[in-house]
Design a protein around this motif. Structure first.
Motif, PDB file in Angstrom:
ATOM      1  N   LYS A 177       0.822  -1.210   0.000  1.00 19.66           N
ATOM      2  CA  LYS A 177       0.000   0.000   0.000  1.00 19.66           C
ATOM      3  C   LYS A 177       0.855   1.258   0.000  1.00 19.66           C
ATOM      4  O   LYS A 177       0.594   2.201  -0.725  1.00 19.66           O
ATOM      5  CB  LYS A 177      -0.934  -0.010   1.214  1.00 19.66           C
ATOM      6  N   THR A 178       1.841   1.317   0.859  1.00 23.17           N
ATOM      7  CA  THR A 178       2.732   2.461   0.921  1.00 23.17           C
ATOM      8  C   THR A 178       4.170   1.946   0.864  1.00 23.17           C
ATOM      9  O   THR A 178       4.780   1.677   1.899  1.00 23.17           O
ATOM     10  CB  THR A 178       2.511   3.257   2.228  1.00 23.17           C
ATOM     11  N   PRO A 179       4.709   1.765  -0.330  1.00 22.16           N
ATOM     12  CA  PRO A 179       6.033   1.142  -0.435  1.00 22.16           C
ATOM     13  C   PRO A 179       7.170   2.117  -0.111  1.00 22.16           C
ATOM     14  O   PRO A 179       7.229   3.220  -0.651  1.00 22.16           O
ATOM     15  CB  PRO A 179       6.093   0.700  -1.901  1.00 22.16           C
ATOM     16  N   TYR A 180       8.049   1.694   0.772  1.00 23.66           N
ATOM     17  CA  TYR A 180       9.232   2.475   1.137  1.00 23.66           C
ATOM     18  C   TYR A 180      10.434   1.542   1.220  1.00 23.66           C
ATOM     19  O   TYR A 180      10.310   0.400   1.676  1.00 23.66           O
ATOM     20  CB  TYR A 180       9.049   3.153   2.497  1.00 23.66           C
ATOM     21  N   PHE A 181      11.597   2.043   0.818  1.00 25.86           N
ATOM     22  CA  PHE A 181      12.870   1.373   1.065  1.00 25.86           C
ATOM     23  C   PHE A 181      13.700   2.326   1.927  1.00 25.86           C
ATOM     24  O   PHE A 181      13.952   3.465   1.527  1.00 25.86           O
ATOM     25  CB  PHE A 181      13.616   1.073  -0.240  1.00 25.86           C
ATOM     26  N   ILE A 182      14.108   1.863   3.108  1.00 28.41           N
ATOM     27  CA  ILE A 182      14.871   2.699   4.034  1.00 28.41           C
ATOM     28  C   ILE A 182      16.354   2.322   3.944  1.00 28.41           C
ATOM     29  O   ILE A 182      16.716   1.160   4.126  1.00 28.41           O
ATOM     30  CB  ILE A 182      14.364   2.524   5.476  1.00 28.41           C
ATOM     31  N   PHE A 183      17.202   3.323   3.682  1.00 32.02           N
ATOM     32  CA  PHE A 183      18.650   3.117   3.588  1.00 32.02           C
ATOM     33  C   PHE A 183      19.305   3.798   4.790  1.00 32.02           C
ATOM     34  O   PHE A 183      19.327   5.030   4.886  1.00 32.02           O
ATOM     35  CB  PHE A 183      19.194   3.691   2.282  1.00 32.02           C
ATOM     36  N   ASN A 184      19.849   2.981   5.693  1.00 34.61           N
ATOM     37  CA  ASN A 184      20.477   3.504   6.915  1.00 34.61           C
ATOM     38  C   ASN A 184      21.988   3.613   6.706  1.00 34.61           C
ATOM     39  O   ASN A 184      22.676   2.600   6.543  1.00 34.61           O
ATOM     40  CB  ASN A 184      20.149   2.581   8.091  1.00 34.61           C
ATOM     41  N   PHE A 185      22.523   4.841   6.759  1.00 34.80           N
ATOM     42  CA  PHE A 185      23.935   5.106   6.486  1.00 34.80           C
ATOM     43  C   PHE A 185      24.752   5.313   7.765  1.00 34.80           C
ATOM     44  O   PHE A 185      25.860   5.837   7.689  1.00 34.80           O
ATOM     45  CB  PHE A 185      24.060   6.360   5.606  1.00 34.80           C
ATOM     46  N   ARG A 186      24.225   4.907   8.910  1.00 30.91           N
ATOM     47  CA  ARG A 186      24.908   5.207  10.177  1.00 30.91           C
ATOM     48  C   ARG A 186      26.320   4.630  10.232  1.00 30.91           C
ATOM     49  O   ARG A 186      27.230   5.224  10.813  1.00 30.91           O
ATOM     50  CB  ARG A 186      24.081   4.675  11.358  1.00 30.91           C
ATOM     51  N   ARG A 187      26.532   3.452   9.620  1.00 28.29           N
ATOM     52  CA  ARG A 187      27.858   2.818   9.659  1.00 28.29           C
ATOM     53  C   ARG A 187      28.654   3.022   8.361  1.00 28.29           C
ATOM     54  O   ARG A 187      29.664   2.352   8.143  1.00 28.29           O
ATOM     55  CB  ARG A 187      27.706   1.322   9.955  1.00 28.29           C
ATOM     56  N   VAL A 188      28.195   3.923   7.509  1.00 29.33           N
ATOM     57  CA  VAL A 188      28.936   4.233   6.273  1.00 29.33           C
ATOM     58  C   VAL A 188      29.986   5.292   6.592  1.00 29.33           C
ATOM     59  O   VAL A 188      29.671   6.350   7.129  1.00 29.33           O
ATOM     60  CB  VAL A 188      27.983   4.736   5.172  1.00 29.33           C
ATOM     61  N   THR A 189      31.239   4.995   6.263  1.00 24.12           N
ATOM     62  CA  THR A 189      32.344   5.905   6.594  1.00 24.12           C
ATOM     63  C   THR A 189      32.629   6.915   5.491  1.00 24.12           C
ATOM     64  O   THR A 189      33.254   7.945   5.733  1.00 24.12           O
ATOM     65  CB  THR A 189      33.626   5.097   6.863  1.00 24.12           C
ATOM     66  N   GLY A 190      32.190   6.637   4.281  1.00 18.56           N
ATOM     67  CA  GLY A 190      32.423   7.561   3.177  1.00 18.56           C
ATOM     68  C   GLY A 190      31.848   7.011   1.883  1.00 18.56           C
ATOM     69  O   GLY A 190      31.400   5.861   1.822  1.00 18.56           O
ATOM     70  N   ILE A 191      31.875   7.841   0.850  1.00 17.08           N
ATOM     71  CA  ILE A 191      31.311   7.437  -0.437  1.00 17.08           C
ATOM     72  C   ILE A 191      32.028   8.184  -1.542  1.00 17.08           C
ATOM     73  O   ILE A 191      32.386   9.358  -1.377  1.00 17.08           O
ATOM     74  CB  ILE A 191      29.782   7.723  -0.463  1.00 17.08           C
ATOM     75  N   ASP A 192      32.288   7.520  -2.667  1.00 21.83           N
ATOM     76  CA  ASP A 192      32.930   8.221  -3.781  1.00 21.83           C
ATOM     77  C   ASP A 192      31.880   8.630  -4.822  1.00 21.83           C
ATOM     78  O   ASP A 192      30.714   8.267  -4.719  1.00 21.83           O
ATOM     79  CB  ASP A 192      34.061   7.397  -4.390  1.00 21.83           C
ATOM     80  N   SER A 193      32.322   9.393  -5.806  1.00 27.37           N
ATOM     81  CA  SER A 193      31.386   9.979  -6.777  1.00 27.37           C
ATOM     82  C   SER A 193      30.688   8.909  -7.613  1.00 27.37           C
ATOM     83  O   SER A 193      29.518   9.072  -7.985  1.00 27.37           O
ATOM     84  CB  SER A 193      32.116  10.962  -7.691  1.00 27.37           C
ATOM     85  N   THR A 194      31.372   7.801  -7.897  1.00 29.96           N
ATOM     86  CA  THR A 194      30.742   6.743  -8.701  1.00 29.96           C
ATOM     87  C   THR A 194      29.609   6.072  -7.930  1.00 29.96           C
ATOM     88  O   THR A 194      28.565   5.740  -8.494  1.00 29.96           O
ATOM     89  CB  THR A 194      31.779   5.679  -9.119  1.00 29.96           C
ATOM     90  N   ALA A 195      29.789   5.897  -6.618  1.00 29.19           N
ATOM     91  CA  ALA A 195      28.738   5.302  -5.794  1.00 29.19           C
ATOM     92  C   ALA A 195      27.540   6.240  -5.682  1.00 29.19           C
ATOM     93  O   ALA A 195      26.391   5.787  -5.653  1.00 29.19           O
ATOM     94  CB  ALA A 195      29.279   4.973  -4.402  1.00 29.19           C
ATOM     95  N   VAL A 196      27.800   7.548  -5.632  1.00 24.81           N
ATOM     96  CA  VAL A 196      26.706   8.528  -5.607  1.00 24.81           C
ATOM     97  C   VAL A 196      25.851   8.391  -6.866  1.00 24.81           C
ATOM     98  O   VAL A 196      24.618   8.422  -6.807  1.00 24.81           O
ATOM     99  CB  VAL A 196      27.259   9.965  -5.468  1.00 24.81           C
ATOM    100  N   GLN A 197      26.512   8.213  -8.014  1.00 25.34           N
ATOM    101  CA  GLN A 197      25.780   8.040  -9.276  1.00 25.34           C
ATOM    102  C   GLN A 197      24.936   6.757  -9.251  1.00 25.34           C
ATOM    103  O   GLN A 197      23.840   6.717  -9.816  1.00 25.34           O
ATOM    104  CB  GLN A 197      26.761   8.001 -10.459  1.00 25.34           C
TER     105      GLN A 197
END
Length: 199
Positions: free
Chosen positions: A101-121
């Protein structure tokens, strides 16, 4: 042995450069094998800390199976995030997802230490994929540098994308939306309220 051979054949400096390149390649190959997802739950398995009535908890248990929560970890780059994208694609192909009925995907970044530009894309691609399926992406626990990278890349530009400071706030919001869609009839009488509390 390859580095030693390179030093013998090409000299010390080219051999050292070759060693750095080889070490970097091996590191990327090994790191790409690490799953970006530390753990994954559905809303019926992991709910917010908010006290709910018996009826509301039962409803969340029944309808929370297709609302996904992904706890991400480590440094996200093209290799790990691409594997995560393929995982999201596989989940989206599940027919049950379209019936939520109300679809959501939750992405929890609490343990993510960093991200590069390719991952952002890659996360831009994930947003686009979820938009075609009618699923709302919810981002939470974003560290300042990760938040800045996503903001610059306009990951949060779409109206369907939501951000929260932590996982508990994100799950509370999703639960509230789920319940709001189901219970639209307004305030209940005292007998119904007591039945909810006492079971």
């Amino acid at each position: 042995w390859l580095i030693f051979a390179a030093i013998v054949v090409f000299g010390f400096i080219p051999g050292v450069v070759f060693g750095i390149v080889m070490t970097s390649v091996l590191f990327l190959i090994q790191y790409a094998k690490t799953d970006a997802v530390e753990s994954s739950f559905t809303l019926d398995q992991l709910q917010s800390s908010v006290e709910r009535s018996v009826t509301e908890r039962s409803f969340i248990q029944e309808h929370g199976q297709d609302i996904r929560i992904f706890n991400l970890r480590g440094f996200l780059f093209f290799g790990s995030s691409s594997a995560f994208f393929e995982r999201i694609k596989a989940i989206c192909s599940d027919a049950r997802t379209h019936d939520t009925k109300t679809p959501y995907f939750i992405f929890n970044f609490r343990r993510v230490t960093g991200i590069d530009s390719t991952a952002v894309q890659v996360f831009l691609k994930i947003n686009n994929l979820l938009a075609t399926k009618g699923i709302h992406p919810v981002f939470c626990g974003l560290e300042e540098r990760v938040l800045s990278s996503f903001t610059l890349a306009k990951v949060f530009e779409t109206d369907a994308t939501l951000t929260f400071s932590g996982l508990d706030r994100a799950t509370k919001y999703v639960e509230d939306r789920l319940l709001a869609e189901e219970f639209k009839e307004g305030p209940k009488d005292i007998v119904a309220v007591l039945e909810d509390i006492l079971g």
